[in-house]
Design an enzyme around this catalytic site. Structure first.
Site, PDB file in Angstrom:
ATOM      1  N   ASP A 478       1.436  -1.385   0.019  1.00 47.83           N
ATOM      2  CA  ASP A 478      -0.104   0.265  -0.046  1.00 47.83           C
ATOM      3  C   ASP A 478       0.989   1.575   0.043  1.00 47.83           C
ATOM      4  O   ASP A 478       1.929   1.286  -0.004  1.00 47.83           O
ATOM      5  CB  ASP A 478      -1.347   0.642   0.978  1.00 47.83           C
ATOM      6  CG  ASP A 478      -2.258   0.962   0.796  1.00 47.83           C
ATOM      7  OD1 ASP A 478      -2.540   1.954  -0.024  1.00 47.83           O
ATOM      8  OD2 ASP A 478      -2.959   0.613   1.560  1.00 47.83           O
ATOM      9  N   ASP A 548     -10.182   2.341  -3.050  1.00 47.54           N
ATOM     10  CA  ASP A 548     -11.403   1.856  -2.288  1.00 47.54           C
ATOM     11  C   ASP A 548     -12.432   2.061  -2.198  1.00 47.54           C
ATOM     12  O   ASP A 548     -13.198   1.263  -1.213  1.00 47.54           O
ATOM     13  CB  ASP A 548     -10.910   3.429  -1.259  1.00 47.54           C
ATOM     14  CG  ASP A 548      -9.120   2.290  -0.489  1.00 47.54           C
ATOM     15  OD1 ASP A 548      -8.632   0.838  -0.663  1.00 47.54           O
ATOM     16  OD2 ASP A 548      -8.394   3.218  -0.616  1.00 47.54           O
TER      17      ASP A 548
HETATM   18  C1  DGJ Z   1      -5.608   1.739   1.427  1.00 46.62           C
HETATM   19  C2  DGJ Z   1      -5.941   0.634   1.046  1.00 46.62           C
HETATM   20  O1  DGJ Z   1      -6.770   1.632  -0.192  1.00 46.62           O
HETATM   21  C3  DGJ Z   1      -7.302  -0.061   1.612  1.00 46.62           C
HETATM   22  O2  DGJ Z   1      -7.806  -1.422   1.150  1.00 46.62           O
HETATM   23  C4  DGJ Z   1      -6.671  -0.528   3.355  1.00 46.62           C
HETATM   24  O3  DGJ Z   1      -5.242  -1.339   2.973  1.00 46.62           O
HETATM   25  C5  DGJ Z   1      -6.376   0.489   3.682  1.00 46.62           C
HETATM   26  N1  DGJ Z   1      -5.081   1.991   2.856  1.00 46.62           N
HETATM   27  C6  DGJ Z   1      -5.251   0.196   5.100  1.00 46.62           C
HETATM   28  O4  DGJ Z   1      -5.054   1.682   6.216  1.00 46.62           O
END
Ligand code: DGJ
Length: 730
Positions: A478, A548
């Site tokens: 991430d 997301d």
């Molecule tokens: C952003 C990601 O896109 C989410 O899927 C998740 O992993 C969060 N970060 C966790 O902080």
């Protein structure tokens, strides 16, 4: 021979089965651009370069007022001479001079494709898969050599371009601009397509007519970003999804970029793409060279759909690498939206137990397992297990998950450091920052300075230690903030504006090291969802979490927009809970599954709270996906109804041999007394017979494509979808 040099007219003809690309050396060694588009057999100059005297166009040769670079279509235009349009590159000498004047020196044609040192790029497996032309140009005054590289990947109908600057002078030269490519189109009668958006609405399709002046998409955020994807296409008037001329350009890069189109007063269109020159400068000492990222050019005479399928085939097989390039992806369950930071080993084990019952193959532990991280305010950089939450450690948790027969995957955010972390307290200068300025945080975190080798080494070592500590077969990588105060404590003052690019080079070095050291691990890239969905990241990690925003209806647009360039196999797509956490929508579980099937499939919720009926449906979905996932890995995508244009979306994925297909349809809002909808299937074999959903009756491929497949009338309610599985009858 996909690259031919014609001595008679001094032209280079690059061709693939569908495409020609032509350049010509003219007059005093200028390299003119002559053509890019549908394949032609011979170039004999029917579209002559006309030189006319225009009062405000400067003349390099005072005795010839009809000649000016200001209207010559060029391959790689410089700055400061008679071309007053946007340059592809710009230099600055020690004396402050910024003028350049490039001329052809030599060329060589070779089989294969050289790798780009330190940068992601498409590659070949056999030398005869590609041919490469290196054109060496030199500045008239300085020993500055600029090598333009063109690789023709004939089977993929693609041309890869990049540029290398070699400073063979005995003085330092500063590069202020260094595009990866420039294309001077002969007219400007095109629409510009861009994939833009923001967090939770990535890769929205936006089209606009080219007009006189500059129009651009770019990122200055330190990442390619969700705001603009490093891709543009010029679409000829009337071109659409299935017909017409489309010219796609995609930069294999994950940092700041600029795609610019300048339409001049005479209606020509100059397109360039590369590292964003904004706040960029690179000091090139004597003897040093600078390599730009690569840009991939794809021309299609079969509309956007034709262009997308060419990108997809190339990226599936010659951009993505490693074990999972050719292997189906495990069905996963990720705990993020199920538990967020509130979990313990027992809770996670229960999800895995339920996952096993439903056929799921991989359990992924998301954020919150390390340091003292119980929310997003601390601990990034402290890649040590949080013993309060997981007293027996990751090894124990992985063993519990493995006992259920599931693989174990883990989330990291290795490029970041929390202000509240042991790492930051120990090394406050290890983050990207500018001396004497405050450090702007985002989500409470700063960016680690990956331009510095010692920072990279520390992070590689911490991540590797965790990866070795337990049987981890999947990593979600991430990255959740953008760059501010872009400077590095590791660089001298005159190199501060190299920071953003050096950071990306450092990131690529880390990814190369880790993905090579752990070849069995499936890496998925993520950046607050799909904030860094670009070919650079796909080179290291064969799939990217698309957004997301996990709402199935929002995903219609996000996945459709993403598919303009990127293959279905690269699109991370999960079923999540309702009401959806990002938009509050309640879409049926069935529809949520149907949408997520077109990607690397999984679940992002707490399976343990599902009802019996929901569990049964999940079981069926998982089973179904396992049957079609080979298709998602290798199939060709045909888009049929565009959700950006109406209330419906439809697409299909067809096996390369057309023996099988998955067809998807969704109507967003219910309509009272609606009309009939027919889907005209594509990509099937006209003369072959097909069965739908295993039924006895067979239909000809021609019937399904030309007469069409009727969508059932009874779809009742909002957010309803329908899928069909089509298989060739024996
Ligand atoms: C952003 C990601 O896109 C989410 O899927 C998740 O992993 C969060 N970060 C966790 O902080």
């Amino acid at each position: 021979m996909p690259i031919v040099f014609n001595e008679d007219n001094q032209s280079f003809h690059l061709f693939t089965p569908d495409t020609s690309y032509i350049m010509q050396i003219i007059r005093e060694g200028y390299l003119a651009h002559r053509y890019w588009g549908r394949r032609i057999h011979h170039f004999r100059d029917s579209n002559q370069l006309l030189h006319v005297h225009r009062p405000l166009s400067p003349n390099p040769d005072p005795s010839d007022r009809s000649f000016s670079l200001d209207e010559l279509p060029q391959e790689y235009p410089g700055f400061g001479g008679s071309d007053l349009r946007t340059p592809a590159f710009q230099i600055e000498q020690g004396n402050g001079a910024a003028v350049s004047d490039l001329r052809y020196i030599s060329h060589r044609i070779m089989s294969g494709k050289p790798a780009l040192a330190g940068l992601p790029a498409v590659y070949v497996e056999e030398g005869d898969e590609a041919e490469t032309l290196e054109l060496t140009l030199k500045d008239e005054v300085l020993d500055l050599y600029i090598i333009l590289t063109y690789t023709v990947l004939a089977s993929w109908n693609a041309i890869a371009r990049s540029v290398r600057f070699e400073n063979r002078t005995n003085e330092s030269i500063r590069l202020l601009r260094a595009a990866s490519l420039n294309v001077d189109f002969g007219d400007a009668d095109y629409q510009l397509l861009q994939l833009s958006g923001a967090w939770a609405k990535e890769r929205t399709m936006i089209k606009r007519q080219l007009v006189q002046g500059n129009q651009s998409v770019d990122s200055r955020r330190g990442a390619s970003s969700p705001h603009h994807n490093p891709f543009i296409a010029l679409m000829r008037k009337g071109a659409d999804e299935s017909a017409g001329d489309v010219y796609g350009i995609n930069l294999v890069y994950s940092g700041n970029f600029l795609a610019n189109v300048e339409v001049d007063p005479y209606d020509t269109a100059r397109v360039s793409m590369g590292i964003n020159p904004f706040n960029f400068a690179w000091l090139l000492e004597p003897g040093e060279s600078f390599q730009t990222p690569e840009a991939i050019m794809i021309y299609s005479s079969a509309g956007l759909g034709g262009m997308s399928r060419k990108y997809h085939r190339l990226y599936r097989s010659r951009l993505c690498r490693g074990k999972y390039r050719d292997e189906v992806r495990p069905v996963l369950v990720n705990n993020w939206e199920g538990t967020y930071f509130d979990f313990n080993a027992e809770k996670l084990e229960q999800i895995a137990v339920k996952g096993k019952e439903l056929g799921i193959e991989l359990f992924v532990l998301d954020d919150g397992w390390f340091g003292k991280r119980n929310d997003d305010t601390s601990s990034l950089g402290d890649w040590f297990v949080n013993r309060e939450k997981l007293p027996e450690g990751l090894e124990d948790l992985a063993a519990r998950v493995n006992r259920q027969g599931l693989q174990f995957g883990l989330w990291f955010e290795p490029e970041m450091v929390s202000v509240d972390s042991e790492l930051y307290r120990a090394h406050p200068d290890w983050c990207i920052h500018t001396e004497g300025r405050s450090r702007t945080t985002s989500r409470g975190q700063l960016i680690l300075d990956f331009s510095r080798p010692e920072v990279r080494e520390a992070i590689v070592s911490r991540v590797s230690r965790i990866l070795r500590s337990a049987p981890i077969t999947y990593v979600k990588w991430d990255m959740n903030r953008h760059m501010t105060e872009a400077g590095s404590a590791g660089l001298p003052p005159e190199r501060q504006r190299e920071t953003a690019h050096r950071y990306i080079l450092g990131l690529y070095a880390v990814l190369e090291e880790l993905t090579s050291a752990f070849p069995e691990v499936l890496f998925e890239s993520c950046s607050s969802g799909g904030g860094r969905f670009d070919p650079g990241m796909l080179y290291y990690m064969p799939q990217t979490w698309a957004s997301d925003n996990s709402d199935a209806i929002s995903r219609l647009k996000i996945q459709y927009g993403t598919s303009i360039v990127y293959p279905v196999s690269t699109i991370g797509a999960h079923v999540s809970d309702v009401p959806n956490h990002q938009v509050g929508r309640v879409a049926p579980l069935e529809t949520r599954g149907h949408v997520a099937f077109s990607g690397a499939f999984g679940y992002e919720l707490d399976l343990t709270v599902f009802t019996e009926a929901e569990q049964q449906l999940v079981k069926e979905q998982v089973q179904f996906y396992k049957e079609i996932r080979e298709l998602m890995l290798r199939g060709d995508l045909y888009r049929m109804l565009n959700p950006f244009e109406g209330n419906e979306a439809a697409w299909m994925i067809v096996a390369e041999d057309a023996a099988e297909a998955y067809v998807f349809y969704c109507r967003v809002l219910a309509e009272p007394n609606p009309g009939f909808r027919t889907l005209y299937l594509q990509g099937l074999i006209a003369g072959a017979d097909y069965r739908i959903n295993g039924e006895e009756r067979v239909y000809g491929g021609d019937e399904l494509m030309y007469t069409g497949l009727r969508v059932p009338f009874h779809l009742h309610g909002d957010f309803r979808s329908q899928i069909w599985r089509i298989r060739k009858a024996d």
